[in-house]
Scaffold this active site. Structure first.
Site, PDB file in Angstrom:
ATOM      1  CB  ALA A 168      -0.912  -0.014   1.223  1.00 29.92           C
ATOM      2  CG  PHE A 170       2.374   8.648   1.362  1.00 30.24           C
ATOM      3  CD1 PHE A 170       1.693   9.777   1.815  1.00 30.24           C
ATOM      4  CD2 PHE A 170       2.947   8.692   0.096  1.00 30.24           C
ATOM      5  CE1 PHE A 170       1.606  10.924   1.025  1.00 30.24           C
ATOM      6  CE2 PHE A 170       2.865   9.830  -0.689  1.00 30.24           C
ATOM      7  CZ  PHE A 170       2.189  10.951  -0.216  1.00 30.24           C
ATOM      8  CE  LYS A 194       5.812  -2.408   1.600  1.00 31.19           C
ATOM      9  NZ  LYS A 194       5.927  -1.176   2.413  1.00 31.19           N
ATOM     10  CD  GLU A 197       8.202   2.555   3.009  1.00 33.18           C
ATOM     11  OE1 GLU A 197       7.217   1.819   2.778  1.00 33.18           O
ATOM     12  OE2 GLU A 197       8.894   3.064   2.102  1.00 33.18           O
ATOM     13  NE  ARG A 198       6.564   7.541   1.920  1.00 34.80           N
ATOM     14  CZ  ARG A 198       6.606   8.366   0.883  1.00 34.80           C
ATOM     15  NH1 ARG A 198       7.021   9.598   1.044  1.00 34.80           N
ATOM     16  NH2 ARG A 198       6.220   7.967  -0.302  1.00 34.80           N
ATOM     17  CB  SER A 247       5.223   5.613  -7.441  1.00 30.05           C
ATOM     18  OG  SER A 247       6.126   4.579  -7.117  1.00 30.05           O
ATOM     19  CB  CYS A 302      -4.082   8.416  -7.310  1.00 28.76           C
ATOM     20  SG  CYS A 302      -5.657   7.655  -6.969  1.00 28.76           S
ATOM     21  CD  GLU A 402       1.133  11.001  -9.357  1.00 28.70           C
ATOM     22  OE1 GLU A 402       2.025  10.139  -9.365  1.00 28.70           O
ATOM     23  OE2 GLU A 402      -0.039  10.774  -8.973  1.00 28.70           O
TER      24      GLU A 402
HETATM   25  P1  NAD Z   1       5.399   4.399  -3.611  1.00 31.87           P
HETATM   26  O1  NAD Z   1       5.390   3.669  -4.883  1.00 31.87           O
HETATM   27  O2  NAD Z   1       6.599   5.165  -3.224  1.00 31.87           O
HETATM   28  O3  NAD Z   1       5.102   3.377  -2.418  1.00 31.87           O
HETATM   29  C1  NAD Z   1       4.048   2.441  -2.503  1.00 31.87           C
HETATM   30  C2  NAD Z   1       4.512   1.126  -1.896  1.00 31.87           C
HETATM   31  O4  NAD Z   1       5.564   0.589  -2.692  1.00 31.87           O
HETATM   32  C3  NAD Z   1       5.054   1.288  -0.479  1.00 31.87           C
HETATM   33  O5  NAD Z   1       4.526   0.262   0.319  1.00 31.87           O
HETATM   34  C4  NAD Z   1       6.553   1.196  -0.656  1.00 31.87           C
HETATM   35  O6  NAD Z   1       7.191   0.578   0.436  1.00 31.87           O
HETATM   36  C5  NAD Z   1       6.726   0.348  -1.902  1.00 31.87           C
HETATM   37  N1  NAD Z   1       7.894   0.747  -2.690  1.00 31.87           N
HETATM   38  C6  NAD Z   1       8.350   2.002  -2.885  1.00 31.87           C
HETATM   39  N2  NAD Z   1       9.428   1.989  -3.696  1.00 31.87           N
HETATM   40  C7  NAD Z   1       9.652   0.703  -4.019  1.00 31.87           C
HETATM   41  C8  NAD Z   1      10.621   0.049  -4.833  1.00 31.87           C
HETATM   42  N3  NAD Z   1      11.574   0.725  -5.460  1.00 31.87           N
HETATM   43  N4  NAD Z   1      10.546  -1.279  -4.960  1.00 31.87           N
HETATM   44  C9  NAD Z   1       9.580  -1.975  -4.336  1.00 31.87           C
HETATM   45  N5  NAD Z   1       8.651  -1.412  -3.543  1.00 31.87           N
HETATM   46  C10 NAD Z   1       8.673  -0.084  -3.386  1.00 31.87           C
HETATM   47  O7  NAD Z   1       4.103   5.336  -3.625  1.00 31.87           O
HETATM   48  P2  NAD Z   1       3.678   6.414  -2.550  1.00 31.87           P
HETATM   49  O8  NAD Z   1       4.574   7.591  -2.662  1.00 31.87           O
HETATM   50  O9  NAD Z   1       3.497   5.773  -1.221  1.00 31.87           O
HETATM   51  O10 NAD Z   1       2.214   6.784  -3.082  1.00 31.87           O
HETATM   52  C11 NAD Z   1       1.987   7.814  -4.016  1.00 31.87           C
HETATM   53  C12 NAD Z   1       1.774   7.263  -5.406  1.00 31.87           C
HETATM   54  O11 NAD Z   1       0.704   6.338  -5.379  1.00 31.87           O
HETATM   55  C13 NAD Z   1       1.359   8.328  -6.405  1.00 31.87           C
HETATM   56  O12 NAD Z   1       2.010   8.079  -7.625  1.00 31.87           O
HETATM   57  C14 NAD Z   1      -0.137   8.120  -6.566  1.00 31.87           C
HETATM   58  O13 NAD Z   1      -0.682   8.543  -7.785  1.00 31.87           O
HETATM   59  C15 NAD Z   1      -0.212   6.630  -6.430  1.00 31.87           C
HETATM   60  N6  NAD Z   1      -1.559   6.210  -6.049  1.00 31.87           N
HETATM   61  C16 NAD Z   1      -2.316   5.620  -7.020  1.00 31.87           C
HETATM   62  C17 NAD Z   1      -3.622   5.251  -6.714  1.00 31.87           C
HETATM   63  C18 NAD Z   1      -4.486   4.629  -7.758  1.00 31.87           C
HETATM   64  O14 NAD Z   1      -5.479   4.007  -7.401  1.00 31.87           O
HETATM   65  N7  NAD Z   1      -4.125   4.741  -9.032  1.00 31.87           N
HETATM   66  C19 NAD Z   1      -4.140   5.465  -5.429  1.00 31.87           C
HETATM   67  C20 NAD Z   1      -3.312   6.049  -4.469  1.00 31.87           C
HETATM   68  C21 NAD Z   1      -2.018   6.416  -4.793  1.00 31.87           C
END
Ligand code: NAD
Length: 517
Positions: A168, A170, A194, A197-198, A247, A302, A402
């Site tokens: 999930a 943040f 999971k 972490e934030r 992301s 998002c 974004e």
């Molecule tokens: P993020 O991708 O940084 O983190 C999401 C999850 O992925 C976290 O649990 C994190 O621990 C894990 N993660 C991060 N980097 C990783 C890597 N390199 N390898 C493996 N796992 C990794 O996203 P965020 O900053 O927490 O959330 C914001 C993003 O989520 C924005 O881009 C937003 O548009 C998107 N979002 C999309 C939707 C949708 O339904 N389309 C909904 C909410 C958020």
């Protein structure tokens, strides 16, 4: 000496007394909360104050394996638990979330920063998925047809997959975990979550409530960490399916790794959502909706509108947008009357400032500057006020990234054709909206736009759970959407049975030919 991991970067540091004093977020494995024996942590800080409120451990390999095997073991009895009994747990979860929304909202605001009202909205949109899970059985039904041949019937069941996992983001600490595990377990699967972490604390509160409602141990498990935990989830053979929201960078990696290992993956990714503002739209209503959508939740949604395509004379509305945006109150999320809380981290704030500044260097006009806002009493908070960039062009960095902050870009265009061409060219396709009083214009837009979720005179068209969340193009990987019937399809596989009960009087003829029924 302990090692602190922040995002992808890690650095050795000498822990302060404050760091030692703050408790480590426990894992939730087989119904028990247990402190990690891991030695690496992520800081969880209140985004309004920088106060260290918890530390998220990187779960050890042994802990991750324990969680997956607890889920695997629980699956054997959980899949045999009648669907109506599984649904009754969802009724209990629904009731506890509803009764204790305020308690969860306070935690959510503290760890994520959003306003208390918005935190309640975050919880409510998750609650609606729990409510949908209460009646999952109607979608879990298979199909039947009798007499496909004489005395032969065919019927199908939707069976659970086994252990499913969720990763999930943040920005919705309650809603997105609730998009995932309620439907998965109502369908008979068990789950390893999971959280980001934030913002792990909202999920941990939900876990406490799962124990309170008497959910059998191991049906839902929670582990923590960053990439090593994600890699475990992508590789562990017990885990059959992964739900990811976050992301593009992380989601594309998880989709690739997970599918390579034979798992189902549904991945909701990043966005760039356009609103098309026609000159015949209701001006006041449209400006309010644009501002609410672009600046609410500090732009960290998002489905936030981040680009407004001002068609024809609508481009003259900029001064009124500035006026309305300036009236938004920026403050700590727990202060009543706040419209915009802080961004998640100082790094997020720095990134927003950098992108807006670069956007201006590349030719956009800073019509409203919220970059150097300070909030008395919360000088350390990650605050950015409403910011408006006008005259943005498709090659501008502010359009191509974004930004994920309270920043609205406006672009001028001559006609609906121009606006549609720009929206359709964008690689992302999460959500869009049109503002108009003309039904034919709206009808044409909804039909021709290459985006999966369309609002007509409303800006954040997130479907309720009787539908599914249907982003398109670069905003999604995988075929089966989150929640709604497609969500339940994602968590189930179809078994089709063709059955013949031999009539004692009739013996089948011997034949090597393919049966043609
Ligand atoms: P993020 O991708 O940084 O983190 C999401 C999850 O992925 C976290 O649990 C994190 O621990 C894990 N993660 C991060 N980097 C990783 C890597 N390199 N390898 C493996 N796992 C990794 O996203 P965020 O900053 O927490 O959330 C914001 C993003 O989520 C924005 O881009 C937003 O548009 C998107 N979002 C999309 C939707 C949708 O339904 N389309 C909904 C909410 C958020």
């Amino acid at each position: 000496m302990r090692s602190l991991v922040r995002g992808a970067a890690s650095s050795l540091f000498r822990p302060s007394n404050q760091f030692r004093a703050v408790s480590s977020v426990p894992a939730f494995i087989n119904g028990t909360f247990s402190e990690s024996s891991g030695t690496q942590f992520f800081e969880v800080r209140n985004p309004a104050t920088q106060e260290l409120i918890a530390k998220t451990p990187q779960s050890t390999d042994a802990e991750l394996k324990d969680a997956a095997s607890a889920a695997q073991k629980a699956f054997l009895s959980w899949r045999n638990t009648p669907v109506s009994v599984r649904q009754r747990y969802m009724f209990k979860l629904q009731s506890i979330i509803r009764e204790r929304t305020d308690e969860l909202a306070a935690i959510l605001t503290k760890e994520q920063g959003k306003t208390l009202d918005d935190a309640k909205g975050d919880i409510f949109r998750g609650l609606e998925v729990v409510e949908y899970a209460c009646s999952a059985s109607s979608v879990l039904m298979g199909e039947t047809i009798e007499n496909v041949s004489k005395g032969v019937d065919t019927y199908s069941y939707r069976q659970p997959l086994g252990v499913c996992a969720g990763v999930a983001p943040f920005n919705f600490p309650a809603m997105i975990p609730l998009w995932m595990f309620p439907l998965a377990i109502a369908a008979g699967n068990t789950f390893v979550l999971k959280p980001s972490e934030r913002v792990p604390l909202s999920s941990m509160k939900l876990a406490e409530w799962l124990n309170e409602i008497g959910l059998p141990p191991g049906v839902v498990n929670i582990v923590h960490g960053g990439k090593p935990t994600v890699d475990f989830i992508c590789e562990d053979p017990h885990i059959r399916a992964i739900s990811f929201v976050g992301s593009n960078r992380a989601g594309e990696y998880i989709f690739e790794q997970g599918t390579k290992n034979g798992k189902r993956v549904q991945a909701n990714l990043g966005a760039k959502n356009h609103a098309v503002v026609m000159p015949d739209a209701d001006k006041e209503d449209t400006i309010n909706m644009l501002c609410n959508s672009a600046f609410g939740a500090a732009g960290q949604r998002c489905m936030a509108i981040s680009v407004a395509m001002m068609v024809g004379e609508a481009s003259a509305w900029i001064p009124e947008i500035v006026k309305r945006a300036s009236s938004f109150k920026v403050n700590t999320g727990s202060e009543p009357g706040t419209d915009i809380g802080p961004l998640i981290s100082p790094e997020a704030k720095k990134r927003v400032i950098q992108l807006v500044s670069q956007g201006v260097e590349e030719g956009a006009t800073l019509a409203l500057n919220g970059l150097d806002v300070t909030v008395p009493g919360y000088e350390n908070g990650n605050f950015v006020g409403p910011t408006l960039l006008t005259d943005v062009t498709p090659d501008n960095v502010a359009y191509n990234e974004e930004i994920f902050g309270p920043v609205l870009c406006t672009m001028n265009c001559d006609s609906l054709d121009d606006a549609l061409a720009t929206v359709n060219k964008n690689p992302k396709g999460n959500g869009t909206a049109i503002f108009t009083k003309n039904g034919a214009t709206a009808r044409r837009f909804q039909y021709e736009v290459d985006v999966g979720q369309v609002g007509i005179n409303l800006p954040i068209p997130v479907p309720l759970p009787m539908f599914s969340f249907t982003g398109w193009k670069g905003s999604i990987r995988g075929d089966l959407n989150f929640y709604g019937k497609y969500g339940l399809y994602f968590y189930t596989q179809v078994k089709t049975i063709t059955s013949r009960w031999k009539d004692e009087a009739k013996v089948a003829k011997l034949s090597g030919a393919m049966p043609t029924l």
